[in-house]
Design an enzyme around this catalytic site. Structure first.
Site, PDB file in Angstrom:
ATOM      1  N   ILE A  62      36.568  78.077  19.623  1.00  0.00           N
ATOM      2  CA  ILE A  62      35.946  77.325  20.711  1.00  0.00           C
ATOM      3  C   ILE A  62      34.444  77.141  20.505  1.00  0.00           C
ATOM      4  CG2 ILE A  62      35.480  79.272  22.271  1.00  0.00           C
ATOM      5  CD1 ILE A  62      36.602  77.332  24.538  1.00  0.00           C
ATOM      6  N   ASP A  83      33.842  85.683  24.823  1.00  0.00           N
ATOM      7  CA  ASP A  83      32.538  85.909  25.447  1.00  0.00           C
ATOM      8  C   ASP A  83      31.484  86.270  24.401  1.00  0.00           C
ATOM      9  OD1 ASP A  83      30.673  86.225  27.515  1.00  0.00           O
ATOM     10  OD2 ASP A  83      31.376  88.226  28.043  1.00  0.00           O
TER      11      ASP A  83
END
Length: 169
Positions: free
Chosen positions: A11, A34
């Site tokens: 991503i 994250d």
């Protein structure tokens, strides 16, 4: 109507108006998606997250909510941070997971984002079963009114990609 696409990959390497971060409530980085977003996005993301913690989110971002920051060095304008629920066999939490997608789309609409990239929220260390996570993600995106034109689910491995493909195919 929002177009849904599936991408097998990282991503942090996609191009979108907004990239959704499967954040922890501290907003200060962590593992998985994250950590990768914070590392590749650079210090500007962490700086804005620290400001959010010092102002509106002193106790952290609640599960199921979403907030935006700069995207730093990512190929996006914004990162939308959302805190997914930890899966539990004892508690009914699917609504919290659905809220992550709805709230992220709401924030995207406020920002004027037309393309949004989502990871498979809560499927890593939060242990949400992949097939159920895919069902909740796809059904929620399909049923949420939004001005976002394209939602991409960016899936890190074949298992995640296949689960989402079964829901979108």
């Amino acid at each position: 109507m929002t177009t849904i696409t599936l991408v097998r990959g990282d991503i942090t390497r996609v191009s979108a108006d907004a990239i959704v971060n499967a954040a922890n409530s501290s907003l200060l980085g962590g593992g998985g998606v994250d950590g990768a977003i914070h590392r590749r996005g650079g210090p500007a993301i962490l700086e804005e997250c620290r400001r959010l913690r010092a102002s509106r989110y002193g106790r952290g971002l609640p599960t199921g909510r979403a907030v935006a920051t700069t995207a730093g060095n990512l190929d996006a304008r914004w990162v939308i941070h959302t805190v997914g629920p930890v899966h539990s066999a004892e508690e009914d939490r699917p609504e919290l997971l659905a809220s992550c997608y709805r709230e992220s789309l709401r924030v995207a609409d406020e920002l004027g984002a037309r393309t949004v990239a989502f990871p498979a929220i809560s499927t890593g260390v939060y242990r949400w079963p992949m097939d159920d996570a895919a069902r909740i993600a796809v059904d929620t995106v399909r049923s949420t009114p939004t001005r976002v034109e394209e939602v991409s689910f960016v899936l890190f491995d074949d298992r995640a990609y296949d689960a989402f493909a079964r829901r979108t195919g």
